[in-house]
Design a protein around this motif. Structure first.
Motif, PDB file in Angstrom:
ATOM      1  N   PRO A   1       0.800  -1.230   0.000  1.00  0.00           N
ATOM      2  CA  PRO A   1       0.000   0.000   0.000  1.00  0.00           C
ATOM      3  C   PRO A   1       0.834   1.281   0.000  1.00  0.00           C
ATOM      4  O   PRO A   1       0.424   2.271  -0.607  1.00  0.00           O
ATOM      5  CB  PRO A   1      -0.837  -0.124   1.286  1.00  0.00           C
ATOM      6  N   GLN A   2       1.984   1.284   0.654  1.00  0.00           N
ATOM      7  CA  GLN A   2       2.804   2.496   0.680  1.00  0.00           C
ATOM      8  C   GLN A   2       3.372   2.793  -0.699  1.00  0.00           C
ATOM      9  O   GLN A   2       3.419   3.955  -1.136  1.00  0.00           O
ATOM     10  CB  GLN A   2       3.937   2.368   1.695  1.00  0.00           C
ATOM     11  N   VAL A   3       3.799   1.757  -1.400  1.00  0.00           N
ATOM     12  CA  VAL A   3       4.297   1.926  -2.767  1.00  0.00           C
ATOM     13  C   VAL A   3       3.200   2.498  -3.657  1.00  0.00           C
ATOM     14  O   VAL A   3       3.437   3.421  -4.446  1.00  0.00           O
ATOM     15  CB  VAL A   3       4.804   0.576  -3.327  1.00  0.00           C
ATOM     16  N   VAL A   4       1.984   1.965  -3.521  1.00  0.00           N
ATOM     17  CA  VAL A   4       0.866   2.444  -4.330  1.00  0.00           C
ATOM     18  C   VAL A   4       0.490   3.868  -3.938  1.00  0.00           C
ATOM     19  O   VAL A   4       0.203   4.704  -4.804  1.00  0.00           O
ATOM     20  CB  VAL A   4      -0.346   1.497  -4.201  1.00  0.00           C
ATOM     21  N   ALA A   5       0.506   4.180  -2.649  1.00  0.00           N
ATOM     22  CA  ALA A   5       0.176   5.540  -2.196  1.00  0.00           C
ATOM     23  C   ALA A   5       1.154   6.555  -2.763  1.00  0.00           C
ATOM     24  O   ALA A   5       0.749   7.624  -3.239  1.00  0.00           O
ATOM     25  CB  ALA A   5       0.169   5.593  -0.674  1.00  0.00           C
ATOM     26  N   ASP A   6       2.446   6.240  -2.730  1.00  0.00           N
ATOM     27  CA  ASP A   6       3.451   7.148  -3.286  1.00  0.00           C
ATOM     28  C   ASP A   6       3.232   7.338  -4.786  1.00  0.00           C
ATOM     29  O   ASP A   6       3.347   8.452  -5.309  1.00  0.00           O
ATOM     30  CB  ASP A   6       4.856   6.600  -3.038  1.00  0.00           C
ATOM     31  N   PHE A   7       2.906   6.253  -5.466  1.00  0.00           N
ATOM     32  CA  PHE A   7       2.629   6.303  -6.904  1.00  0.00           C
ATOM     33  C   PHE A   7       1.427   7.200  -7.201  1.00  0.00           C
ATOM     34  O   PHE A   7       1.473   8.054  -8.098  1.00  0.00           O
ATOM     35  CB  PHE A   7       2.385   4.880  -7.406  1.00  0.00           C
TER      36      PHE A   7
END
Length: 321
Positions: free
Chosen positions: A300-306
């Motif tokens: 989720p953090q990777v997706v949020a940053d994206f």
């Protein structure tokens, strides 16, 4: 004649027992996982939506994939984005707690039209639309057919081109005859899903693992409901109705388009759906990470940053519509 009726009655008993078990299971799931938000009327049904984040902030609309619902974004993605954005998560028509009339088409254009009306009713301006898997296809249809409703696209493992065949894990959803599909949904689908749940989750999440609490926190239990099976089946079988027309207009997209894919995605190939899209859309960007198909849950953090990077690309005047 009486003997025939007797044996027919005996033959029907197992089906009646399965139907009772299915109805009881579905009722318990709805009771255990109640609606978290409010309902917005759209043609052919109601959309279950939940909002968070500061009022007046730029809007982000999260759209889940095939057989899913809004809880797929509850592993930190929606919460992280809500620190800076007005976040709206939605159960797509027929999925989760949203309703869809039987006579309403499940094709991507009809679902996109429902989302366009939602954007208007909630006064979201031109939000950044985050579409995961089939939600990506619907987000693309929204951008192509309702460009005033989208400021940017942030697509996560999106379906962008109509597949020739469904992934093996979704084969049960391909039953074409309506009455057979309904009979299966109300008898065999629920116990079958219970028995095969570990195998299905392993296939959908591969090569990553599903969280131990996915059934509850991720809303996985909803997949045991017959309405969810029927909605997913309709969604899958309706893809060829409009998807090829949407594909033919990708070059016309005039907004920021960002795509995130897991290199090891076992459901949708990043080359056939990620690279193939950015090759057609001027200025589109593709990011690859190590991981599978369920990135909103597993990373989720990777997706949020994206998503944050994609949302920042929208000019303030464009967000307002």
């Amino acid at each position: 004649m009486k003997t025939l009726l007797f044996f027919l009655g005996l033959a029907a008993l197992p089906l009646l027992g399965l139907a009772w078990f299915t109805r009881r299971t579905a009722a318990r799931i709805v009771q255990y996982l109640p609606a978290k938000g409010r309902f917005v009327d759209v043609p052919g049904g109601q959309l279950h939506v939940r909002e968070s984040g500061p009022e007046g902030a730029p809007a982000v609309l999260l759209v889940h994939g095939l057989g899913g619902q809004m809880s797929h974004f509850d592993y930190g993605l929606a919460e992280q984005l809500a620190q800076s954005f007005r976040v709206v998560v939605v159960d797509r028509p027929g999925s989760g707690h949203s309703l869809r009339d039987e006579m309403t088409s499940a094709d991507v254009s009809t679902q996109a039209a429902a989302l366009a009306l939602l954007v208007d009713k909630l006064a979201l301006g031109r939000p950044t639309v985050v579409g995961h898997s089939l939600g990506g296809a619907i987000a693309l249809a929204l951008a192509v057919e309702h460009p005033a409703s989208v400021g940017a696209l942030a697509l996560v493992a999106p379906l962008t081109h109509a597949p020739e065949t469904a992934p093996q894990v979704f084969k049960a959803l391909t039953i074409e005859t309506r009455w057979v599909r309904k009979l299966f949904a109300w008898t065999l689908a629920t116990p079958g899903a219970i028995v095969g749940s570990k195998k299905v989750l392993a296939a959908v999440f591969a090569p990553e693992q599903a969280p131990a609490d996915f059934a509850v926190k991720g809303g996985g239990l909803h997949s045991l409901r017959p309405s969810q099976f029927l909605a997913a089946s309709s969604d899958l079988q309706a893809i060829p109705l409009r998807m090829p027309l949407v594909q033919g207009r990708y070059a016309d997209l005039a907004l920021p388009v960002s795509v995130l894919y897991g290199r090891q995605d076992a459901i949708l190939d990043w080359r056939e759906n990620g690279q193939a899209l950015v090759d057609k859309v001027p200025g589109a960007q593709l990011e690859l990470v190590d991981g599978g198909h369920m990135l909103p849950v597993t990373q989720p953090q990777v997706v949020a940053d994206f998503v944050e990077r994609a949302a920042r690309a929208v000019a303030p005047q464009q967000r307002a519509g």
